[in-house]
Design an enzyme around this catalytic site. Structure first.
Site, short mmCIF file in Angstrom:
data_model
loop_
_atom_site.label_atom_id
_atom_site.label_comp_id
_atom_site.label_asym_id
_atom_site.label_seq_id
_atom_site.Cartn_x
_atom_site.Cartn_y
_atom_site.Cartn_z
N ASP A 1 -6.65 0.45 7.68
CA ASP A 1 -6.26 0.65 6.21
C ASP A 1 -6.95 -0.80 5.45
O ASP A 1 -6.51 -1.03 4.51
CB ASP A 1 -4.71 0.48 6.17
N LYS B 1 0.93 -1.25 -0.11
CA LYS B 1 0.10 0.05 0.04
C LYS B 1 0.83 1.16 -0.03
O LYS B 1 1.75 1.49 0.67
CB LYS B 1 -0.85 -0.09 1.18
O1 C5P Z 1 -5.95 0.69 12.62
P1 C5P Z 1 -4.67 0.29 12.66
O2 C5P Z 1 -4.54 -0.52 13.96
O3 C5P Z 1 -3.91 -0.26 11.55
O4 C5P Z 1 -3.76 1.60 13.27
C1 C5P Z 1 -2.73 1.48 13.79
C2 C5P Z 1 -2.50 2.71 14.95
O5 C5P Z 1 -2.37 3.77 13.79
C3 C5P Z 1 -3.86 3.17 15.69
O6 C5P Z 1 -3.73 2.41 16.93
C4 C5P Z 1 -3.91 4.83 15.70
O7 C5P Z 1 -2.80 5.15 16.72
C5 C5P Z 1 -2.94 5.02 14.43
N1 C5P Z 1 -3.72 5.61 13.54
C6 C5P Z 1 -4.55 6.95 13.93
N2 C5P Z 1 -5.35 7.35 12.67
C7 C5P Z 1 -5.71 6.51 11.80
C8 C5P Z 1 -4.99 5.47 11.58
C9 C5P Z 1 -4.16 4.97 12.57
O8 C5P Z 1 -4.23 7.32 14.74
N3 C5P Z 1 -6.64 7.15 11.07
#
Ligand code: C5P
Length: 281
Positions: free
Chosen positions: A138, A9
């Protein structure tokens, strides 16, 4: 044996607009995907439940147990559709880990596509979308693996103009082999809203856009700045930027020849870096 590529990605642009109360940030991002990635494959039927084995250049230290996003995706899909899962999965880890190019999210998404095919589940079923959103912000974009705009957490997806014209565009990925935690980088964002991502043509919007996580990531890993300076100065580069929360940086090139020369120059100047010459899918 059937398999799915977990396409790397790329965030062609990533505008961080505000912190939310749920620990996430509201974003405006242009997602695109490389032709290369990890590979998730299926051997069936074998054993009981969901098992995973991991191989490949970046497999060292990865947990193949309950916590792995591929296992969670497989279990979650089976549970959502009342299926008794008996699948042995394999993950060939070709992409660097904690690198801003999807990693676990792309692997989970590839497992969802693979098992949806195997279990004859419609990928458009709302239970698939719900599972993807739970697995990570994502993951919905990675299930589609097409050039798309993402709003909210990055999981509210819409089509963009000019996406077809980007397909096949020569792409270089460069990672200094320093892992970087996504949460850690977001936590260092300064809270300043630098404005909206443009609408209209995807490439033009990307070029006029930013990655607001570059500065916080460079604070943690100064080498990212060196990579950006180097790839930004190569000839034939249309756009050079960091992807996601880093540390992987990318360059889009105007021609295959310029990509090949650029890749060789990066390889010579940064012999320890991970370098992947590919194309947008
Ligand atoms: O959703 P995912 O587990 O991939 O996200 C990892 C971390 O990235 C989240 O815990 C958060 O700290 C940060 N994040 C965020 N805002 C987003 C996507 C991710 O703060 N839109």
């Amino acid at each position: 044996m059937s398999s799915e590529t977990a396409y790397a990605k790329i965030n062609l642009a990533l505008h961080v607009r505000r912190r939310r109360s749920d620990g996430y940030h509201d974003l405006e991002s242009l997602f695109a995907f490389a032709r290369d990635g990890d590979v998730v494959s299926l051997d069936v039927p074998r054993g009981e439940g969901v098992t995973l084995s991991i191989s490949g250049p970046f497999s060292a230290g990865l947990d193949a147990g309950e916590g792995n996003l591929v296992v969670r995706a497989a279990r979650g899909l089976a549970d959502a559709f009342g299926i008794e899962a008996a699948v042995a999965l394999r993950l060939e880890k070709n992409l660097p880990v904690a690198a801003g190019i999807g990693g676990g999210s792309a692997d989970a998404a590839a497992a969802i596509r693979l098992l949806a095919r195997h279990w004859m589940i419609d990928l458009d079923d709302r239970r698939v979308a719900a599972l993807a959103g739970q697995l990570g912000a994502d993951v919905p974009a990675c299930v589609a693996s097409q050039t798309l705009r993402g709003d909210a957490r990055g999981d509210v997806l819409t089509g963009v103009e000019g996406a077809d014209a980007l397909s096949g565009m020569p792409l270089l990925l460069v990672n200094p082999r320093i892992p970087l935690g996504t949460g850690e980088v977001f936590a260092r964002w300064d809270g300043v809203d630098r404005g909206a991502l443009a609408g209209g043509d995807a490439l033009a919007a990307a070029i006029s856009g930013r990655n607001d996580l570059e500065d916080p990531a460079i604070m943690l890993v100064p080498e990212i700045g060196d990579v950006l300076d180097f790839i930004g100065s190569l000839s034939g580069v249309v756009l050079a930027r960091m992807s996601g929360s880093g540390a992987t940086c990318f360059a889009l090139f105007e021609s295959e020849a310029a990509l090949m020369i650029g890749a060789a120059m990066v390889g010579a100047a940064m012999p320890d870096a991970w370098v992947c010459a590919t194309a947008l899918r």
